[in-house]
Design a protein around this motif. Structure first.
Motif, PDB file in Angstrom:
ATOM      1  N   SER A 582      24.549  45.663  39.054  1.00 52.79           N
ATOM      2  CA  SER A 582      24.970  46.218  37.754  1.00 52.79           C
ATOM      3  C   SER A 582      24.196  47.339  37.355  1.00 52.79           C
ATOM      4  O   SER A 582      22.924  46.977  37.214  1.00 52.79           O
ATOM      5  CB  SER A 582      25.204  45.100  36.635  1.00 52.79           C
ATOM      6  N   ILE A 583      24.491  48.372  36.880  1.00 56.03           N
ATOM      7  CA  ILE A 583      23.741  49.480  36.331  1.00 56.03           C
ATOM      8  C   ILE A 583      23.993  50.143  35.246  1.00 56.03           C
ATOM      9  O   ILE A 583      25.254  50.155  34.760  1.00 56.03           O
ATOM     10  CB  ILE A 583      23.751  50.692  37.459  1.00 56.03           C
ATOM     11  N   THR A 584      23.158  50.131  33.979  1.00 50.65           N
ATOM     12  CA  THR A 584      23.443  50.453  32.831  1.00 50.65           C
ATOM     13  C   THR A 584      23.259  51.687  32.529  1.00 50.65           C
ATOM     14  O   THR A 584      22.134  52.285  32.845  1.00 50.65           O
ATOM     15  CB  THR A 584      22.478  49.359  31.810  1.00 50.65           C
ATOM     16  N   GLY A 585      24.109  52.592  31.809  1.00 51.50           N
ATOM     17  CA  GLY A 585      23.882  53.868  31.505  1.00 51.50           C
ATOM     18  C   GLY A 585      23.869  54.249  30.145  1.00 51.50           C
ATOM     19  O   GLY A 585      24.262  53.707  29.297  1.00 51.50           O
ATOM     20  N   LEU A 586      22.917  54.967  29.864  1.00 54.11           N
ATOM     21  CA  LEU A 586      22.401  55.644  28.581  1.00 54.11           C
ATOM     22  C   LEU A 586      22.068  57.232  28.613  1.00 54.11           C
ATOM     23  O   LEU A 586      21.827  57.608  29.523  1.00 54.11           O
ATOM     24  CB  LEU A 586      20.987  54.982  27.881  1.00 54.11           C
ATOM     25  N   ASN A 587      22.281  57.866  27.383  1.00 52.63           N
ATOM     26  CA  ASN A 587      22.055  59.349  27.223  1.00 52.63           C
ATOM     27  C   ASN A 587      20.663  59.295  27.144  1.00 52.63           C
ATOM     28  O   ASN A 587      19.865  58.640  26.313  1.00 52.63           O
ATOM     29  CB  ASN A 587      22.767  59.704  25.872  1.00 52.63           C
ATOM     30  N   THR A 588      20.095  60.259  28.116  1.00 48.71           N
ATOM     31  CA  THR A 588      18.500  60.586  27.908  1.00 48.71           C
ATOM     32  C   THR A 588      18.127  61.253  26.703  1.00 48.71           C
ATOM     33  O   THR A 588      16.839  60.873  26.457  1.00 48.71           O
ATOM     34  CB  THR A 588      18.202  61.430  29.371  1.00 48.71           C
ATOM     35  N   ASP A 589      18.764  61.974  26.169  1.00 54.02           N
ATOM     36  CA  ASP A 589      18.057  62.684  24.765  1.00 54.02           C
ATOM     37  C   ASP A 589      17.938  61.907  23.587  1.00 54.02           C
ATOM     38  O   ASP A 589      17.296  62.116  22.951  1.00 54.02           O
ATOM     39  CB  ASP A 589      19.344  63.934  24.536  1.00 54.02           C
ATOM     40  N   SER A 590      18.536  60.602  23.837  1.00 53.07           N
ATOM     41  CA  SER A 590      18.371  59.608  22.679  1.00 53.07           C
ATOM     42  C   SER A 590      17.918  58.409  22.871  1.00 53.07           C
ATOM     43  O   SER A 590      17.961  57.377  22.331  1.00 53.07           O
ATOM     44  CB  SER A 590      19.790  59.404  21.795  1.00 53.07           C
ATOM     45  N   PHE A 591      17.398  58.321  24.343  1.00 49.71           N
ATOM     46  CA  PHE A 591      16.974  56.953  24.739  1.00 49.71           C
ATOM     47  C   PHE A 591      15.800  56.333  24.016  1.00 49.71           C
ATOM     48  O   PHE A 591      15.963  55.165  23.495  1.00 49.71           O
ATOM     49  CB  PHE A 591      16.400  57.228  26.358  1.00 49.71           C
ATOM     50  N   ASP A 592      14.640  57.065  23.587  1.00 57.54           N
ATOM     51  CA  ASP A 592      13.682  56.634  23.277  1.00 57.54           C
ATOM     52  C   ASP A 592      13.807  56.263  21.793  1.00 57.54           C
ATOM     53  O   ASP A 592      13.274  55.366  21.218  1.00 57.54           O
ATOM     54  CB  ASP A 592      12.487  57.361  23.248  1.00 57.54           C
ATOM     55  N   LYS A 593      14.967  56.969  21.031  1.00 57.81           N
ATOM     56  CA  LYS A 593      15.317  56.437  19.631  1.00 57.81           C
ATOM     57  C   LYS A 593      16.006  55.159  19.491  1.00 57.81           C
ATOM     58  O   LYS A 593      16.112  54.512  18.363  1.00 57.81           O
ATOM     59  CB  LYS A 593      16.023  57.597  19.104  1.00 57.81           C
ATOM     60  N   LEU A 594      16.712  54.776  20.549  1.00 57.80           N
ATOM     61  CA  LEU A 594      17.836  53.828  20.687  1.00 57.80           C
ATOM     62  C   LEU A 594      17.382  52.476  21.286  1.00 57.80           C
ATOM     63  O   LEU A 594      17.699  51.450  20.845  1.00 57.80           O
ATOM     64  CB  LEU A 594      19.256  54.128  21.077  1.00 57.80           C
ATOM     65  N   VAL A 595      16.677  52.688  22.318  1.00 54.41           N
ATOM     66  CA  VAL A 595      16.060  51.408  22.826  1.00 54.41           C
ATOM     67  C   VAL A 595      14.492  51.304  23.116  1.00 54.41           C
ATOM     68  O   VAL A 595      14.044  52.429  23.178  1.00 54.41           O
ATOM     69  CB  VAL A 595      16.858  51.228  24.400  1.00 54.41           C
ATOM     70  N   ALA A 596      13.924  50.203  23.036  1.00 45.13           N
ATOM     71  CA  ALA A 596      12.517  49.859  23.464  1.00 45.13           C
ATOM     72  C   ALA A 596      12.409  49.178  24.555  1.00 45.13           C
ATOM     73  O   ALA A 596      12.680  48.020  24.480  1.00 45.13           O
ATOM     74  CB  ALA A 596      12.093  49.231  22.197  1.00 45.13           C
ATOM     75  N   VAL A 597      11.747  49.797  25.587  1.00 37.75           N
ATOM     76  CA  VAL A 597      11.569  49.238  26.841  1.00 37.75           C
ATOM     77  C   VAL A 597       9.997  49.173  26.886  1.00 37.75           C
ATOM     78  O   VAL A 597       9.258  50.043  26.695  1.00 37.75           O
ATOM     79  CB  VAL A 597      11.968  50.033  28.085  1.00 37.75           C
ATOM     80  N   LYS A 598       9.502  48.046  27.500  1.00 32.02           N
ATOM     81  CA  LYS A 598       7.946  47.731  27.946  1.00 32.02           C
ATOM     82  C   LYS A 598       7.916  48.113  29.261  1.00 32.02           C
ATOM     83  O   LYS A 598       7.948  47.378  30.004  1.00 32.02           O
ATOM     84  CB  LYS A 598       7.456  46.455  27.262  1.00 32.02           C
ATOM     85  N   LEU A 599       7.288  49.230  29.653  1.00 29.95           N
ATOM     86  CA  LEU A 599       7.113  49.691  31.032  1.00 29.95           C
ATOM     87  C   LEU A 599       5.819  48.959  31.335  1.00 29.95           C
ATOM     88  O   LEU A 599       5.006  48.787  30.979  1.00 29.95           O
ATOM     89  CB  LEU A 599       7.022  51.025  31.172  1.00 29.95           C
ATOM     90  N   THR A 600       6.057  48.374  32.799  1.00 32.36           N
ATOM     91  CA  THR A 600       4.740  47.769  33.468  1.00 32.36           C
ATOM     92  C   THR A 600       4.151  49.032  34.342  1.00 32.36           C
ATOM     93  O   THR A 600       3.129  49.014  34.619  1.00 32.36           O
ATOM     94  CB  THR A 600       5.154  46.546  34.313  1.00 32.36           C
ATOM     95  N   SER A 601       5.178  49.940  34.555  1.00 34.39           N
ATOM     96  CA  SER A 601       4.638  51.021  35.353  1.00 34.39           C
ATOM     97  C   SER A 601       5.468  52.153  35.517  1.00 34.39           C
ATOM     98  O   SER A 601       6.674  51.938  35.041  1.00 34.39           O
ATOM     99  CB  SER A 601       4.361  50.826  36.879  1.00 34.39           C
TER     100      SER A 601
END
Length: 852
Positions: A582-601
């Motif tokens: 399963s692959i989830t798609g999001l718009n890149t121009d609003s990505f950081d405003k809408l979701v909060a991901v905790k990156l490990t790298s």
């Protein structure tokens, strides 16, 4: 001896009342469960069978409708039911008629614009009138059937719920835009969807095909056989005329009925099993009460039984006399439980109707099996519970006739009991710890076995635990209640076996209640964290029916006033390195405003460059890191290479793999749109929520939820499940209360001389009442406290087995609720002691002192 046993039953009616009530309540739960499940199942079968009254053969196109998969839809050219198919089937020699059926999801809005009923029970279909203008399947009660694209008919229940009458304008929606149509007719139906609280909307044939399928197409065809033609013969004729394809499914009306009855039976069997499990808990609690009651009766009748032995009664006769008492009590209680159970079954059926669930109902079904099981269970539980006290009675020596009172248990028996309990508890804890350490479903069986072994072992150890635990309360009781408090503590530990048997009933209930509460709080916290922790958006827009949103919805939402950023949350299933994912798609121009991901790298910047982000679990399993490349096979069977741009902590909302919507669109022009994430310019507000609702055309099928709304949805589901469990456990708690009342009442009778002496040396009636009440509270809190600790420990172990399937699951202890349970246990002790305490305070001093 038999006459003596029966006289004893009649002579001690008051002492045995609570025991009889415990058996009656347990057997009533069993009988009520069986009556209700049999009645409910029969009503469901009768209701569903009516929907096939005109069906001899049904042909279904599984590739048709909103429930079909993308693979199914790609095969529609090979498996399509059309008007030509209907005409061919109607011309079969054994067919009296053929009806083309269009079916799919259709939601109906009430006057406030909200969806009537639940999305999963909202259905639309075609009105198919005959030459007389009537549709036998849906007889019109008011008005007439729909004839144009702007006309609909509603079932009677839906029209009443929405407050609609013929001539009103109604807003309906399927998977497209909202349709405003005039209500031309109200019909009655025996359709199971409507009978179970759903809605049914009828369109004319062309409109139904346009909205729910595609022009000229049917989702199924129903054939009616001519007199003298069997269903199997008509099925054989139909199969010769049908188009080939794996998506065409043909069944006779009888096969459809049999399948429905099988599903209903499975459903009612599952419900019955769950209810009977809780009935079993109540009976298990009752075992402690029955055993405790007969143990005390035997102790109080030591002189009587010894005299019987002295005048020639054998051990077998003494044992038999006690068991006959149990048999008489069990038989009478089981019969009363059966009668009460029939009433409970009828009450449960009425309750479901009163709750407005629109479930089908019918006359009560009382099968012979219900009668036999109820009576056998009641008698067996009572007799087996009295077996050990009966064996103890047989060991009373004739010389005991020269003394009176209770014969104390030997220290040796407690030593053996404590040794067995300690070994069992150690083994149970070891199994639980092992199962919890696995972190996956493989540990569930060890945890279940360990929990059972530990629970039984704790019951065995309760006499040992009672002395030190209750001793800790001594200073508190003495300070709060003085001499009555000190006496209450000593009475509670005087007979550890009796205290343990009384407390065990509450231990069972509190173990289950606290365990369910901790699991519920833990799962609720994990779900909340999994969904909302990754959500920076203020609102989540989705379809109530769980289907894909129209591709027009994200664009309309983006233009709504007050929207600062938005993005459709799309899903596709592509092969990554040969495995579908399963692959989830999001718009890149609003990505950081809408979701909060905790990156490990890595970083999220790679999304705009066509790279993917993967969660830590998927990265670990496939040895991926930023810069790794993967081969992707798209839905059109073309292949390509993608690069991993970053790794993030797993999130239920975001899935294992993320990609830019712009990249997904290159290979999937119509991806599944599960949600639209929205960020408001001024944050969440009522005006923004209304603007989003307006942007969707006030579609009743589309929901606009804030982050708190999402939390509330999860909490409501968990709260409902917990409340249902608490309600089912209430019966066992009531039985436990009866056990406390019974033990105290018999204890008061046993200590008449002692209470008389206390009154004689100056303890007033109020002091006697406080002594009995505090003794009850101490026993209740002791049993509840052990149950709370055991429940929390088992819940921790169960959570350990769920970690692999639920990201971020940790054990949460809701201290407020647990302390409330402990306080309620103390209140239970106070309530249970009202009658015994009053009885003790009213004992005559002189008469009590001279008691033999």
């Amino acid at each position: 001896m038999y006459r003596t046993a029966l006289r004893n039953v009649l002579a001690h009616k008051g002492r045995l009342l609570m025991t009889a009530l415990a058996v009656m309540l347990g057997t009533a739960f069993v009988a009520g469960t069986m009556v209700f499940s049999d009645t409910f199942g029969k009503a469901m079968e009768d209701s569903n069978s009516k929907s096939y009254s005109d069906v001899s053969v049904q042909i279904v196109d599984r590739a048709a409708g909103s429930g079909a998969s993308a693979r199914d839809k790609s095969e529609k050219s090979q498996a399509t039911l059309t008007d030509a198919t209907v005409q061919q089937l109607a011309a079969l020699p054994g067919a009296a008629g053929a009806r083309g059926v269009v079916s799919g999801f259709t939601g109906v809005a009430d006057r406030s614009g909200n969806l009537i009923g639940q999305a999963w029970t909202s259905k639309g279909a075609n009105f198919a009138p005959g030459p007389d203008g009537r549709d036998a399947r849906y007889p019109i009660a008011e008005g007439q059937g729909p004839k144009t694209a702007k006309e609909i008919a509603l079932d009677r229940k839906t029209a009443d719920k929405g407050g609609y009458k013929v001539g009103d304008t109604v807003r309906v929606a399927s998977n497209g835009p909202v349709v405003e149509a005039r209500l031309t007719g109200i019909f009655t139906t025996d359709d199971p969807v409507v009978n179970t609280g759903g809605t049914l909307t009828l369109f004319d044939r062309g409109t139904a095909q346009q909205l729910l399928l595609e022009p000229g197409r049917y989702s199924s065809i129903v054939l009616t056989a001519k007199p003298g033609t069997t269903e199997d013969a008509l099925l054989a004729q139909a199969q010769q005329k049908l188009p080939t394809g794996q998506q065409i499914h043909v069944e006779t009306g009888q096969q459809l009925k049999d399948e429905d009855q099988k599903m209903i039976a499975q459903g009612t069997d599952g419900m019955r099993t769950m209810l009977l499990a809780f009935a079993g808990i109540s009976l298990f609690v009752g075992i402690f009460i029955i055993a405790n009651t007969f143990t005390m009766l035997v102790a109080q009748r030591t002189k009587e039984l010894a005299l019987l032995r002295a005048i020639g009664a054998s051990r077998k006769q003494v044992t038999a006399s006690v068991l006959i008492e149990a048999l008489a009590i069990g038989t009478g209680s089981a019969v009363a439980g059966l009668v009460a159970g029939v009433g409970i079954g009828a009450g449960m059926q009425s309750l479901i109707g009163a709750l407005g669930t629109d479930m089908p109902s019918g006359s009560l079904v009382i099968k012979p099996l219900t009668v036999v099981v109820t009576l056998v269970v009641g008698v067996l539980v009572t007799v087996l519970s009295a077996l050990l006290p009966a064996l103890r009675a047989a060991r009373i020596a004739p010389v005991a006739a020269m003394s009176s009172g209770d014969q104390p248990s030997s220290q040796k028996s407690l030593v053996v009991r404590n040794a067995i309990g300690s070994v069992g508890a150690a083994g149970g804890v070891a199994l639980i710890a092992f199962g919890a350490s696995t972190g996956n479903g493989d540990g569930r069986m060890p945890v279940a076995l360990g929990a059972f072994l530990t629970l039984v072992s704790v019951f065995v150890l309760l006499p040992l635990l009672s002395r030190p635990v209750i001793a800790l309360l001594g200073p508190v009781l003495a300070k709060l209640a003085g001499t009555p408090g000190t006496l209450a503590r000593r009475n509670a530990v005087r007979n550890p076996r009796r205290t343990a048997s009384t407390a065990a009933a509450l231990t069972i209930g509190l173990t289950l209640v606290s365990g369910l509460t901790v699991i519920g709080a833990s799962v609720g916290g994990a779900l909340d964290k999994a969904v909302t922790s990754s959500m920076n958006a203020d609102y989540l827009v989705s379809a109530a029916n769980g289907m894909s949103l129209s591709a027009k919805v994200p664009a309309e939402i983006a233009k709504a006033p007050g929207v600062a950023a938005s993005s459709p949350l799309t899903t596709v299933y592509w092969d990554l390195n040969g495995t579908q994912k399963s692959i989830t798609g999001l718009n890149t121009d609003s990505f950081d405003k809408l979701v909060a991901v905790k990156l490990t790298s890595g970083s999220t910047a790679g999304l705009a460059k066509g790279q993917i982000l993967v969660d830590a679990d998927y990265a670990k399993k496939n040895t991926l890191s930023p810069g790794s490349t993967m081969t992707v096979t798209y839905s059109d069977d073309s292949t390509g290479q993608v690069t991993v741009g970053g790794v993030y902590e797993a999130s239920a909302m975001l899935g294992p793999v993320m990609m830019a919507n712009s990249e997904i669109a290159k290979h999937e022009p119509e991806p599944y749109i599960s949600d639209v994430l929205v960020k408001g310019a001024d944050g969440a507000s009522g005006s923004l929520k209304q603007a989003l609702k307006d942007a969707t055309g006030a579609n009743p099928v589309i929901e606009v939820k804030s982050k708190q709304d999402v939390r509330d949805d999860f909490s409501q589901i968990i709260t409902f499940a917990l409340n249902m469990m608490y309600g089912l456990l209430a019966m066992s708690v009531i039985v436990a209360i009866l056990g406390v009342v019974n033990t105290l009442a018999m204890s008061v009778f046993e200590r008449k001389r002692e209470i008389g002496m206390l009154r004689a040396i100056g303890l007033d009636r109020g002091g006697i009442k406080r002594m009995v009440r505090l003794e009850s509270v101490v026993i209740s809190v002791f049993g509840a406290g052990v149950g709370l600790l055991l429940g929390c420990f088992i819940a921790w172990a169960i959570n350990g087995t769920l970690k692999s399937s639920m990201t971020g699951l940790t054990t949460v202890l809701p201290f407020g609720q647990l302390l409330l349970f402990l306080a309620l246990a103390g209140l239970v002790g106070l309530v249970a002691a009202i009658w015994p305490a009053r009885r003790a305070s009213k004992l005559d001093i002189l008469e009590s002192i001279k008691t033999d």
